[in-house]
Design an enzyme around this catalytic site. Structure first.
Site, PDB file in Angstrom:
ATOM      1  N   ASP A   1      -5.231 -13.027 -11.049  1.00  0.00           N
ATOM      2  CA  ASP A   1      -5.601 -11.993 -12.011  1.00  0.00           C
ATOM      3  C   ASP A   1      -4.787 -12.264 -13.278  1.00  0.00           C
ATOM      4  OD1 ASP A   1      -3.045 -11.260 -11.317  1.00  0.00           O
ATOM      5  OD2 ASP A   1      -3.470  -9.129 -11.415  1.00  0.00           O
TER       6      ASP A   1
ATOM      7  N   TYR B   1     -11.397 -13.031  -7.223  1.00  0.00           N
ATOM      8  CA  TYR B   1     -10.104 -12.342  -7.160  1.00  0.00           C
ATOM      9  C   TYR B   1     -10.087 -11.293  -6.037  1.00  0.00           C
ATOM     10  CZ  TYR B   1      -6.851  -8.647  -7.679  1.00  0.00           C
ATOM     11  OH  TYR B   1      -5.926  -7.711  -7.357  1.00  0.00           O
TER      12      TYR B   1
ATOM     13  N   GLU C   1      -8.880  -2.027  -5.084  1.00  0.00           N
ATOM     14  CA  GLU C   1      -9.094  -3.225  -5.888  1.00  0.00           C
ATOM     15  C   GLU C   1     -10.220  -3.027  -6.899  1.00  0.00           C
ATOM     16  OE1 GLU C   1      -7.222  -5.621  -6.232  1.00  0.00           O
ATOM     17  OE2 GLU C   1      -5.899  -5.388  -4.521  1.00  0.00           O
TER      18      GLU C   1
END
Length: 383
Positions: A151, A133, A50
């Site tokens: 996102d 996020y 991520e």
DNA sequence: AATCCGTGGGA
DNA sequence: TTCCCAAGGAT
């Protein structure tokens, strides 16, 4: 005027369609293979992927993720590593602050969580480099919690699905899209992870910014934008930004042992913490300042004759930088001196100049073990 | 709240 | 060639 969300698609139906579509169309990406002892997705691998994927395309990350995980297979390995090794592993990816934040996150997990990856959304959110996020992604994908994520992909998909007006970045639309994402995650329950990954996958491969492939979309019959033929107008095109022109003049100095003189950039700002050939930064019009630097104690006075050996341009998001490289040779062998290069007698005052305190002579092999920006890799290692 | 922070493939 | 972009976060 935004349409009434109560008249939009049903959350359970949308979540189910996305989860089902994702089960059949998920790309085989390396971080989706990483499982831990529980049989679920490894939270550490999730964190690494991520962070790498923030503002970065999947195709730029895949190979590097595999190499990174081989070098730093666990949180403990990453926490024990030197920061320079982490930055070296990140070289070429951009947004280098992410690498330092990831490193800090690993050290926090070891120090504050006894080496066990925190499993609550609030604790995940508190990790360095982890925002709303990323926390939602780890909580849902690695821990199966019904947490939402938004996102760029999810924002676009949901804006189109409900034919939401305006830019996706407005505070009003940000609140709206997070509320929609939260409702969908709740509807998905323990399938929030596949839902969230599916929404992103859909945005990346079908509901693309330009020319979306609506014929292949599992939400086509439920999509308000498609129904109205507005899929190319939602969200509206972004306004382009202006970029500033800058000039970086670098000294490429080699000694008799195949080593090159480098210095470390300040921790904050552009290419923070990365290494570079000694550089003076200026605006394109400041040739006098450049000339004084090249002829002064940093340049000709230290290294004798300098020759212009390379010049090229790099375009960043908000600036275009011209690199000008001047080559010189250390007059005496540096092997009799300390590895630390001696400071100049005089250092120019004023901004745009990196203090030389960190200067070192490094071999090509040693350069591979520190962080280098793409332009500095070209300057120092060729290619 | 607005800015800053990289990269290279593709249209 | 030029421009656009991509799984955000920190300050």
């Amino acid at each position: 005027m935004a349409r009434d969300q109560a008249g939009g698609p049903n959350d359970h139906a949308v979540a189910g369609a996305v989860v089902d579509w994702f089960a059949r169309h998920a790309r085989d990406l390396p971080w989706r293979r990483a499982t831990d002892a529980r049989g679920g997705r490894c939270p550490y691998a999730c964190l690494v992927s991520e962070l790498m994927l923030q503002q970065t395309q999947v195709s730029r990350v895949t190979d590097r993720f595999v190499r990174f995980m081989a070098q730093f297979p666990t949180v403990a390995h990453l926490a024990q590593a030197e920061e320079s090794r982490v930055l070296a592993a990140w070289s070429g990816l951009g947004y280098y602050r992410r690498a330092r934040l990831l490193h800090r996150a690993a050290r926090e997990i070891m120090a504050r969580h006894d080496g066990r990856f925190p499993a609550s959304p609030a604790e995940i959110l508190a990790l360095p480099g982890v925002g709303r996020y990323t926390a939602g992604a780890i909580a849902s994908i690695a821990f199966g919690l019904p947490e939402p994520i938004v996102d760029g992909n999810v924002s676009r998909v949901l804006m189109r699905l409900w034919a939401r007006d305006g830019a996706s970045t407005t505070p009003d639309n940000q609140r709206w899209v997070w509320a929609r994402a939260r409702a969908l995650a709740s509807a998905a329950g323990d399938a929030a992870g596949p839902l969230n990954e599916g929404l992103m996958e859909l945005g990346a491969t079908v509901c693309t910014p330009g020319r979306p492939r609506c014929d292949s979309c599992p939400l086509k019959t439920r999509c308000a934008a498609h129904r109205a033929g507005l899929q190319d107008l939602i969200p509206p095109a972004k306004t382009r930004t202006t970029s500033t022109a800058l000039l970086h003049v670098c000294l490429l100095v080699r000694d008799g042992q195949g080593r090159v003189l480098v210095e470390q950039r300040p921790a904050a700002g552009l290419w923070g913490g990365l290494w570079q050939a000694p550089t003076i930064e200026s605006l394109p019009g400041e040739r006098g300042k450049i000339a004084r630097w090249l002829c002064g104690p940093e340049g000709v006075a230290a290294w004798g004759r300098l020759t212009l050996c390379d010049s090229f341009e790099r375009r960043l998001t908000h600036r275009v930088i011209t690199f000008e490289v001047w080559a010189g040779r250390a007059v005496r062998s540096s092997s009799t001196r300390s590895r630390r290069a001696s400071a100049p007698a005089v250092w120019p005052r004023g901004g745009h100049t990196v203090p030389p305190a960190s200067r070192r002579w490094l071999t090509a092999e040693e350069l591979e073990r520190v962080g280098l920006s793409t332009p500095q890799r070209r300057i120092l290692l060729g290619g």
